[in-house]
Enzyme design. Structure first.
Site, PDB file in Angstrom:
ATOM      1  N   SER A 232     -30.017   4.514   3.175  1.00  0.00           N
ATOM      2  CA  SER A 232     -29.114   3.351   3.287  1.00  0.00           C
ATOM      3  C   SER A 232     -27.979   3.534   4.276  1.00  0.00           C
ATOM      4  O   SER A 232     -27.049   2.727   4.307  1.00  0.00           O
ATOM      5  CB  SER A 232     -28.521   2.983   1.908  1.00  0.00           C
ATOM      6  OG  SER A 232     -29.553   2.697   0.993  1.00  0.00           O
ATOM      7  N   GLY A 234     -28.572   3.578   7.604  1.00  0.00           N
ATOM      8  CA  GLY A 234     -28.923   2.718   8.734  1.00  0.00           C
ATOM      9  C   GLY A 234     -29.911   3.340   9.694  1.00  0.00           C
ATOM     10  O   GLY A 234     -29.947   2.952  10.864  1.00  0.00           O
ATOM     11  N   THR A 236     -33.307   3.149   9.830  1.00  0.00           N
ATOM     12  CA  THR A 236     -34.322   2.216  10.315  1.00  0.00           C
ATOM     13  C   THR A 236     -33.713   1.185  11.250  1.00  0.00           C
ATOM     14  O   THR A 236     -34.297   0.857  12.296  1.00  0.00           O
ATOM     15  CB  THR A 236     -35.020   1.518   9.126  1.00  0.00           C
ATOM     16  OG1 THR A 236     -35.629   2.504   8.287  1.00  0.00           O
ATOM     17  CG2 THR A 236     -36.087   0.552   9.624  1.00  0.00           C
ATOM     18  N   ALA A 237     -32.536   0.664  10.905  1.00  0.00           N
ATOM     19  CA  ALA A 237     -31.871  -0.315  11.764  1.00  0.00           C
ATOM     20  C   ALA A 237     -31.563   0.286  13.134  1.00  0.00           C
ATOM     21  O   ALA A 237     -31.786  -0.354  14.177  1.00  0.00           O
ATOM     22  CB  ALA A 237     -30.582  -0.803  11.104  1.00  0.00           C
ATOM     23  N   GLU A 262     -42.758   3.109   5.587  1.00  0.00           N
ATOM     24  CA  GLU A 262     -41.961   2.672   4.452  1.00  0.00           C
ATOM     25  C   GLU A 262     -41.908   1.158   4.322  1.00  0.00           C
ATOM     26  O   GLU A 262     -42.018   0.617   3.223  1.00  0.00           O
ATOM     27  CB  GLU A 262     -40.538   3.230   4.577  1.00  0.00           C
ATOM     28  CG  GLU A 262     -39.658   2.944   3.381  1.00  0.00           C
ATOM     29  CD  GLU A 262     -38.287   3.570   3.526  1.00  0.00           C
ATOM     30  OE1 GLU A 262     -37.689   3.916   2.499  1.00  0.00           O
ATOM     31  OE2 GLU A 262     -37.817   3.711   4.676  1.00  0.00           O
ATOM     32  N   ARG A 406     -34.534  17.854   5.042  1.00  0.00           N
ATOM     33  CA  ARG A 406     -35.328  18.022   3.830  1.00  0.00           C
ATOM     34  C   ARG A 406     -36.664  18.706   4.082  1.00  0.00           C
ATOM     35  O   ARG A 406     -37.346  18.451   5.064  1.00  0.00           O
ATOM     36  CB  ARG A 406     -35.601  16.654   3.178  1.00  0.00           C
ATOM     37  CG  ARG A 406     -34.515  16.187   2.243  1.00  0.00           C
ATOM     38  CD  ARG A 406     -34.918  14.939   1.512  1.00  0.00           C
ATOM     39  NE  ARG A 406     -36.108  15.145   0.690  1.00  0.00           N
ATOM     40  CZ  ARG A 406     -36.689  14.191  -0.035  1.00  0.00           C
ATOM     41  NH1 ARG A 406     -36.177  12.984  -0.036  1.00  0.00           N
ATOM     42  NH2 ARG A 406     -37.748  14.439  -0.750  1.00  0.00           N
ATOM     43  N   LYS A 448     -28.198  19.442  17.481  1.00  0.00           N
ATOM     44  CA  LYS A 448     -28.998  20.351  18.303  1.00  0.00           C
ATOM     45  C   LYS A 448     -29.439  19.592  19.538  1.00  0.00           C
ATOM     46  O   LYS A 448     -29.917  18.456  19.446  1.00  0.00           O
ATOM     47  CB  LYS A 448     -30.230  20.860  17.548  1.00  0.00           C
ATOM     48  CG  LYS A 448     -31.139  21.736  18.405  1.00  0.00           C
ATOM     49  CD  LYS A 448     -32.401  22.169  17.678  1.00  0.00           C
ATOM     50  CE  LYS A 448     -33.285  23.002  18.607  1.00  0.00           C
ATOM     51  NZ  LYS A 448     -34.548  23.422  17.959  1.00  0.00           N
ATOM     52  N   ARG A 450     -31.413  20.844  22.953  1.00  0.00           N
ATOM     53  CA  ARG A 450     -31.985  21.970  23.690  1.00  0.00           C
ATOM     54  C   ARG A 450     -31.614  21.936  25.171  1.00  0.00           C
ATOM     55  O   ARG A 450     -31.505  22.971  25.817  1.00  0.00           O
ATOM     56  CB  ARG A 450     -33.506  21.966  23.510  1.00  0.00           C
ATOM     57  CG  ARG A 450     -34.221  23.187  24.025  1.00  0.00           C
ATOM     58  CD  ARG A 450     -35.619  23.248  23.459  1.00  0.00           C
ATOM     59  NE  ARG A 450     -35.634  23.752  22.089  1.00  0.00           N
ATOM     60  CZ  ARG A 450     -36.647  23.602  21.255  1.00  0.00           C
ATOM     61  NH1 ARG A 450     -37.707  22.914  21.615  1.00  0.00           N
ATOM     62  NH2 ARG A 450     -36.584  24.105  20.037  1.00  0.00           N
TER      63      ARG A 450
END
Length: 515
Positions: A232, A234, A236-237, A262, A406, A448, A450
């Protein structure tokens, strides 16, 4: 019956099925025994020949079983750093108890008589490889034909399996060779010269945000970019904004492939329409619009978007093999220039994952995404969830870090760039230390990079219309501005100010103060 059992039954049927090679008009499978003998003989006579051949061939590339065993013995000698000649090969075969299987020492010695010259051994080896690939194509085609006749076969599983097995041939046997530095230097000099003559600084796919383009110079080909945030915030937006900005750029429009695991394609299009027409998403979703809003939706949203080269796939539970096949087709047919995936943790690795955990599966997916980006020479942006560890940290330390990604540390290792979206509102912060409102403030934190610096870019999030815009140039309110390690820096070329931090590649610890 589950997919695993179906695949097991299919493999059993293949074992009992007749060899398709012998059913194609009675033809002998493609082969070249003379060249196989000549290559093996040259290896035993020429010291450097094996190094040339081993980069091209594997034991299974030889048609004759005896030749497979002999080349395997040669590889065993090389692994033990032993010389490869007639006597050592015979001794290695004797040690493996395979000497009689290949026809004895006489057969091995006979191979050296087939050598005319080792000068063309690389060409000979590549011809052997071509014959092997022809045999593999015949075998895969035959097995596909056999499976296609079975009533229990799922046609989409069969398509995916056929494409995956064809890709294995390319991946395992058609690897790119090394380039000498003089060739690479010429390419690099040409690229530098082209960039010097460019009128704009963007060298990749435009992001559509001036402050982000100043850091990234656009999304670069073959880069894997991870965009991570808590639910929530944002993601995807923002990803849809990136897709729209790339596809509808005024001077450099780029075809976009958007894979949504999704949300449905209709939901995604509603969000893009809301951002483009600047009509509330809630009104569009419910169809509660006035006549003038419908006209605005048509003129500012539907008309321009209908011509945008955006290709949306909303297949649920997409696996990496299906994704790779779809991307190859899109690249071939529509020449897509960027791939966006929403989101990484909803993908599956495909194949048999019974002996692997979720972390290993995500590692496989991220590694394959990086390989796909290099293969197609396009940037891939993969959205990712963050762990709940972010929520547990208090006192201003709930800013996302690389360690919060994750399910796998491999994500940060494989990625060329990792970006975090951070909104103070999400964590209940409504004003900064100077009492100014932080409503809508969104920070794109590059943790990060590179090929560039680590920076934090401030945007304005208008989530009621699913739109992000560059923050006003005179707006420097933000978290931690009084702390010593963050300061506004002026960009002399465009008089643009944004938060900047010196580059470092090591992970941030919990005690770091990123803003």
């Amino acid at each position: 019956m589950d997919l695993t059992n179906l695949n097991r039954d299919r493999k059993n049927r293949r074992k009992n099925a007749p060899d398709f090679n012998n059913l194609v008009f009675g033809k002998i499978p493609p082969q070249s025994r003379e060249l196989e003998d000549a290559v093996l003989g040259a290896i035993m006579l020429e010291k450097s020949a094996f190094d040339t051949v081993v980069e091209i061939l594997k034991p299974e590339c030889f048609y004759v079983d005896a030749n497979q065993r002999i080349f395997s013995a040669m590889m065993g000698l090389a692994q033990k750093s032993m010389p490869i000649d007639l006597l050592t090969v015979v001794e290695e075969l004797r040690f493996r108890e395979e000497l009689e299987m290949v026809g004895g020492a006489f057969y091995v010695s006979k191979l050296t008589n087939a050598v005319v010259s080792s000068a063309n051994i690389e060409t000979h080896a590549r011809i052997i490889l071509q014959k092997f690939i022809q045999r593999e194509l015949i075998r895969i085609s035959g097995e596909t034909i056999s499976d296609a006749y079975e009533d229990s076969t799922d046609v989409f599983d069969l398509l995916d399996e056929a494409e995956s097995r064809l890709f294995e041939i390319t991946n395992n046997h058609l690897r790119k060779n090394f380039d000498s530095i003089d060739v690479v230097l010429m390419k690099t000099i040409k690229r530098i010269d082209d960039m010097r003559n460019r009128q704009e600084d963007i060298t990749g796919v435009p992001t559509g945000f001036h402050s982000l383009d100043k850091v990234t110079y656009g999304w670069q080909n073959s880069d894997l970019v991870i965009l991570a945030a808590r639910p929530s915030v944002g993601k995807t937006a923002f990803a849809l904004n990136l897709a729209r900005n790339a596809a509808m750029h005024p001077t450099k429009p780029t075809p976009v492939a958007f894979f949504s695991l999704e949300m449905s394609s209709a939901q995604l299009v509603q969000r893009i329409l809301s951002a483009e027409s600047e009509i509330l998403l809630e009104k569009i979703a419910r169809g509660r619009m006035e006549e003038h809003e419908m006209q605005q939706l048509y003129k500012k949203g539907i008309q321009p978007l209908s011509k945008a080269p955006i290709f949306i796939d909303d297949t649920a539970a997409l696996n990496i093999f299906e994704l790779r096949a779809k991307c190859r087709r899109l690249k071939s047919k529509h020449n897509i220039g960027i791939i966006i995936i929403d989101y990484l943790q909803l993908m599956s690795g495909g194949g048999d994952n019974r002996n692997s955990n979720r972390e290993q599966e995500i590692s496989t997916i991220s590694r394959n995404l990086k390989g796909l980006a290099k293969e197609l020479q396009v940037p891939i942006i993969a959205l990712s969830q963050l762990s709940r560890e972010v929520e547990k940290r208090k006192d201003g330390k709930n800013l996302p870090q690389l360690s919060d990604l994750r399910e796998s540390g491999a994500i940060e290792q494989d990625a060329d760039m990792v970006m975090f979206l951070y909104r103070p509102e999400y964590h209940g912060l409504t004003s900064n230390e100077m009492g100014e409102s932080v409503k809508g403030e969104t920070y794109v934190r590059i943790a990060k990079h590179r090929n560039g610096s680590l920076e934090n870019i401030k945007l304005k999030g208008l989530l009621h219309i699913q739109k992000f815009i560059d923050a006003p140039e005179d707006d420097f309110s933000g978290l931690g501005m009084s702390e010593g390690n963050w300061k506004p820096v002026k960009d002399d070329d465009n008089a643009r100010l944004f938060i900047q931090k010196g580059s470092k590649m090591n992970d941030l610890s919990d005690d770091d103060e990123p803003f």
